[in-house]
Scaffold this active site. Structure first.
Site, PDB file in Angstrom:
ATOM      1  N   ALA A 110      -1.674   2.073   2.987  1.00 50.03           N
ATOM      2  CA  ALA A 110      -1.744   3.536   2.943  1.00 50.03           C
ATOM      3  C   ALA A 110      -2.096   4.226   4.258  1.00 50.03           C
ATOM      4  O   ALA A 110      -1.880   5.427   4.384  1.00 50.03           O
ATOM      5  CB  ALA A 110      -2.754   3.948   1.879  1.00 50.03           C
ATOM      6  N   ALA A 111      -2.678   3.508   5.213  1.00 51.64           N
ATOM      7  CA  ALA A 111      -3.177   4.187   6.425  1.00 51.64           C
ATOM      8  C   ALA A 111      -2.037   4.609   7.352  1.00 51.64           C
ATOM      9  O   ALA A 111      -1.055   3.874   7.481  1.00 51.64           O
ATOM     10  CB  ALA A 111      -4.122   3.259   7.177  1.00 51.64           C
ATOM     11  N   PRO A 112      -2.124   5.789   7.967  1.00 50.85           N
ATOM     12  CA  PRO A 112      -3.268   6.708   7.963  1.00 50.85           C
ATOM     13  C   PRO A 112      -3.268   7.743   6.836  1.00 50.85           C
ATOM     14  O   PRO A 112      -4.081   8.657   6.874  1.00 50.85           O
ATOM     15  CB  PRO A 112      -3.148   7.401   9.322  1.00 50.85           C
ATOM     16  CG  PRO A 112      -1.656   7.446   9.555  1.00 50.85           C
ATOM     17  CD  PRO A 112      -1.096   6.186   8.961  1.00 50.85           C
ATOM     18  N   GLY A 114      -0.351   9.453   5.301  1.00 47.59           N
ATOM     19  CA  GLY A 114       0.733  10.435   5.180  1.00 47.59           C
ATOM     20  C   GLY A 114       1.269  10.514   3.764  1.00 47.59           C
ATOM     21  O   GLY A 114       1.584  11.596   3.267  1.00 47.59           O
ATOM     22  N   LYS A 115       1.372   9.358   3.138  1.00 47.46           N
ATOM     23  CA  LYS A 115       1.943   9.352   1.783  1.00 47.46           C
ATOM     24  C   LYS A 115       0.850   9.453   0.735  1.00 47.46           C
ATOM     25  O   LYS A 115       1.019  10.101  -0.304  1.00 47.46           O
ATOM     26  CB  LYS A 115       2.807   8.107   1.601  1.00 47.46           C
ATOM     27  CG  LYS A 115       3.989   8.177   2.567  1.00 47.46           C
ATOM     28  CD  LYS A 115       4.734   6.912   2.765  1.00 47.46           C
ATOM     29  CE  LYS A 115       5.827   7.077   3.804  1.00 47.46           C
ATOM     30  NZ  LYS A 115       5.440   6.680   5.179  1.00 47.46           N
ATOM     31  N   ARG A 138      -7.843   1.426  10.638  1.00 45.99           N
ATOM     32  CA  ARG A 138      -6.828   2.370  10.153  1.00 45.99           C
ATOM     33  C   ARG A 138      -7.265   2.994   8.832  1.00 45.99           C
ATOM     34  O   ARG A 138      -6.975   4.153   8.556  1.00 45.99           O
ATOM     35  CB  ARG A 138      -5.472   1.665  10.007  1.00 45.99           C
ATOM     36  CG  ARG A 138      -4.821   1.383  11.365  1.00 45.99           C
ATOM     37  CD  ARG A 138      -3.517   0.626  11.224  1.00 45.99           C
ATOM     38  NE  ARG A 138      -2.495   1.336  10.497  1.00 45.99           N
ATOM     39  CZ  ARG A 138      -1.643   2.216  11.020  1.00 45.99           C
ATOM     40  NH1 ARG A 138      -1.708   2.494  12.311  1.00 45.99           N
ATOM     41  NH2 ARG A 138      -0.727   2.830  10.281  1.00 45.99           N
ATOM     42  N   ASP A 178       4.591   1.079   1.107  1.00 45.25           N
ATOM     43  CA  ASP A 178       5.188   1.524   2.370  1.00 45.25           C
ATOM     44  C   ASP A 178       4.873   0.406   3.362  1.00 45.25           C
ATOM     45  O   ASP A 178       3.851   0.425   4.055  1.00 45.25           O
ATOM     46  CB  ASP A 178       4.541   2.863   2.773  1.00 45.25           C
ATOM     47  CG  ASP A 178       5.220   3.488   3.968  1.00 45.25           C
ATOM     48  OD1 ASP A 178       6.452   3.368   4.073  1.00 45.25           O
ATOM     49  OD2 ASP A 178       4.526   4.113   4.791  1.00 45.25           O
ATOM     50  N   CYS A 231      10.068   2.171   7.517  1.00 45.78           N
ATOM     51  CA  CYS A 231      10.652   3.117   8.479  1.00 45.78           C
ATOM     52  C   CYS A 231      11.541   2.331   9.426  1.00 45.78           C
ATOM     53  O   CYS A 231      11.490   2.502  10.635  1.00 45.78           O
ATOM     54  CB  CYS A 231       9.576   3.918   9.199  1.00 45.78           C
ATOM     55  SG  CYS A 231       8.422   2.928  10.133  1.00 45.78           S
TER      56      CYS A 231
HETATM   57  N1  SAM Z   1       1.882   4.636   4.318  1.00 42.13           N
HETATM   58  C1  SAM Z   1       1.297   4.977   5.594  1.00 42.13           C
HETATM   59  C2  SAM Z   1       1.437   6.461   5.830  1.00 42.13           C
HETATM   60  O1  SAM Z   1       2.354   7.065   5.281  1.00 42.13           O
HETATM   61  O2  SAM Z   1       0.604   7.027   6.557  1.00 42.13           O
HETATM   62  C3  SAM Z   1       1.901   4.167   6.711  1.00 42.13           C
HETATM   63  C4  SAM Z   1       1.762   2.708   6.483  1.00 42.13           C
HETATM   64  S1  SAM Z   1       2.293   1.705   7.805  1.00 42.13           S
HETATM   65  C5  SAM Z   1       3.986   1.759   7.664  1.00 42.13           C
HETATM   66  C6  SAM Z   1       1.921   0.117   7.232  1.00 42.13           C
HETATM   67  C7  SAM Z   1       0.459  -0.163   7.059  1.00 42.13           C
HETATM   68  O3  SAM Z   1       0.361  -1.440   6.439  1.00 42.13           O
HETATM   69  C8  SAM Z   1      -0.381  -0.257   8.318  1.00 42.13           C
HETATM   70  O4  SAM Z   1      -1.396   0.704   8.280  1.00 42.13           O
HETATM   71  C9  SAM Z   1      -0.984  -1.660   8.296  1.00 42.13           C
HETATM   72  O5  SAM Z   1      -2.335  -1.704   8.718  1.00 42.13           O
HETATM   73  C10 SAM Z   1      -0.857  -2.024   6.843  1.00 42.13           C
HETATM   74  N2  SAM Z   1      -0.746  -3.467   6.523  1.00 42.13           N
HETATM   75  C11 SAM Z   1      -0.202  -4.461   7.249  1.00 42.13           C
HETATM   76  N3  SAM Z   1      -0.268  -5.612   6.581  1.00 42.13           N
HETATM   77  C12 SAM Z   1      -0.855  -5.343   5.393  1.00 42.13           C
HETATM   78  C13 SAM Z   1      -1.228  -6.113   4.278  1.00 42.13           C
HETATM   79  N4  SAM Z   1      -0.969  -7.437   4.214  1.00 42.13           N
HETATM   80  N5  SAM Z   1      -1.835  -5.501   3.261  1.00 42.13           N
HETATM   81  C14 SAM Z   1      -2.100  -4.180   3.292  1.00 42.13           C
HETATM   82  N6  SAM Z   1      -1.789  -3.395   4.326  1.00 42.13           N
HETATM   83  C15 SAM Z   1      -1.168  -3.966   5.354  1.00 42.13           C
END
Ligand code: SAM
Length: 489
Positions: A110-112, A114-115, A138, A178, A231
């Protein structure tokens, strides 16, 4: 811009005749947009309030392109949580996941935020949102964004998804995945993504994505919806992940996404028709690039909704019991520690009691949920929300405040969850009042003639009818209690 040859080859194969149009899109600037937080304000009211020249993002009802001169990141309405700055194609996934009031929704990566902020707005303060990110740094940004937007029915976790799946089997009505990806849709906006791609391209991310989507499946209740998004453009991270997932899980079906003329259909990679998936390409729409697939788990969800996965699992029930016991012990230990440091007259004063005294100045029904304390912090959980044992939480529900030396200090999150109508003492100033920017910078501000006559104690500082934070009246001044970590710089 130096795009990797391997990437260009991939796009050429994928786009065929449209490939030159895609390349040409790099000669245009990236799009800047904002999404109105409908959890706080309607789109109509927001448009009336702001003098900016806004142009609708045609496929997202609360999305708008703005002109850079507006500088919305520095406007007090941003600090009041009235909108979120978001690239327009990134607005699509949360807008296409079915969400009803009362639902349990998980945003797994979910970080940061947006969704997650949009999902929270669509829950309208009901049900619950679990917003998770494996990265704790994050996840802190995620927490800030959710709290700034006034979200309270949430758990913010920083957990490995496999661990969450143990706690929440078949629990959620809706899940947004996401996924972390190679970020090809970000190349125009963030050039650094190109060098990241060279280090970790589609074949590095695909196994991670395949694991995550299986874990999401475990947590989805029968009849629930899963929205997978990235993305990036690569078939390896998109259609191939979905195709393999549908092969492995025959109880999942691909569903159509609410349409828009610019969406491009998914591309068939095996025998299965994947045209219900959606690609957003920058040469077809005013957005940078995304992929989404909406999936539904078959079965009758209604029956299961009454018995949550976590409630059915005896191991978790047992953990919950332990968690309650542990909570009580923590509370007692914290109480003893506090009592030792307190003056005679203070000793024995319950943190909840101090919080309740403060909350008597608010006008909302706190009986609908429950309070709990962790050390000196007081939290409020909306009805039906229950923390689980063994999960790394950054936030459990609404943080109400802290008891310091026997005194209660309301939190920034509480200020953002209130309204001028729900607090006794309010100073509501127009965004143009110079005191608003000074307040956001952490300065003491003056009280004008006729303002706050005869009032003292805590004041909720608002702008144009929306809270920014607390202050404390001291004669003709307001001491600044805006959370230092959120100050405008
Ligand atoms: N959904 C977010 C938004 O709209 O702001 C953007 C998410 S970004 C595309 C992907 C996120 O997945 C990153 O913040 C990363 O830290 C996290 N991530 C990476 N591997 C992960 C895992 N195994 N489990 C959970 N989160 C993970």
């Amino acid at each position: 811009m130096e795009l990797p040859m391997e990437f260009l080859e991939q796009m050429k194969n994928m786009l065929g005749e449209a490939y030159p149009d895609y390349l040409e899109s790099f000669s245009h600037p990236a799009h800047s947009a904002l999404r109105v937080n409908t959890g706080k304000i309607s789109v109509e009211e927001f448009r009336q309030k702001t003098g900016w020249n806004l142009r609708p993002v045609p496929w997202v009802s609360n999305g708008f392109y703005y002109e850079d001169a507006a500088n919305p990141a520095k406007h007090p309405h941003y600090y009041a949580g009235l909108y979120y700055l978001q690239e327009p194609s990134a607005m699509t996934p949360a807008s296409r996941l079915p969400v009803k009031e009362g639902d349990r929704i998980l945003d797994l990566c979910a970080a940061p935020g947006g969704k997650a902020t949009e999902l929270a707005a669509r829950l309208k303060g009901t049900g619950m949102l679990v917003a998770n990110d494996i990265s704790s740094s994050r996840a802190r940004a995620l927490l800030k964004n959710l709290e700034m937007q006034g979200v309270e029915n949430m758990f913010v976790t920083t957990e490995e998804p496999g661990r969450l799946a143990q706690i929440y089997p078949e629990f959620f009505d809706g899940i947004l995945l996401d996924a972390p990806c190679s970020g090809e849709g970000m190349f125009r906006k963030e050039k650094t993504m190109i060098s990241y791609w060279k280090e970790h391209g589609p074949s590095w991310y695909a196994p991670v994505q395949k694991t995550l989507i299986r874990q999401a499946w475990q947590m989805l209740r029968p009849g629930g919806y899963l929205l997978y998004s990235t993305c990036t453009f690569s078939l390896t991270e998109n259609e191939e992940v979905i195709d393999e997932f549908l092969e492995e899980f025959p109880d999942m079906e691909l569903c159509p996404v609410a349409p828009y003329e610019g969406f491009a259909p998914g591309i068939t990679v095996g025998k299965r028709d994947l045209s219900d998936c959606v690609h957003i390409f920058p040469h077809r729409m005013e957005g940078e690039g995304h992929f989404l697939a909406l999936l539904r788990k078959s079965g009758d969800g209604k029956q299961r909704e009454m018995l949550s996965g976590a409630g059915r699992n005896p191991e978790i029930k047992e953990n919950r019991k332990k968690s309650g016991k542990q909570e009580k012990q923590n509370l007692q230990a914290a109480q003893q520690k506090r009592n030792r440091g307190r003056k005679e007259s203070d000793a024995g004063k319950d943190p909840l009691e101090s919080a309740r005294e403060f909350l008597s100045h608010t006008r909302r029904d706190w009986n609908a949920g429950k309070f709990f304390c962790r050390q000196d912090q007081v939290y409020y959980l909306s009805s039906g929300m229950e923390p689980a044992e063994g999960i790394r939480y950054l936030r459990t529900g609404l943080w109400i405040g802290t008891v310091k030396k026997g005194r209660f200090e309301p939190s920034q999150a509480l200020a953002m969850a209130l309204t001028p109508e729900t607090f006794d003492v309010v100073l509501d100033l127009p965004a143009e009042d110079e005191r608003i920017l000074r307040y956001l910078k952490g300065e003491t501000i003056g009280i004008g003639e006729g303002e706050l006559d005869g009032k003292n104690g805590w004041v909720l500082v608002c702008t144009d009818g929306f809270p920014l934070g607390f202050g404390k009246i001291a004669g003709a001044m307001i001491k600044n209690k805006y959370y230092a970590g959120w100050r405008m710089v």
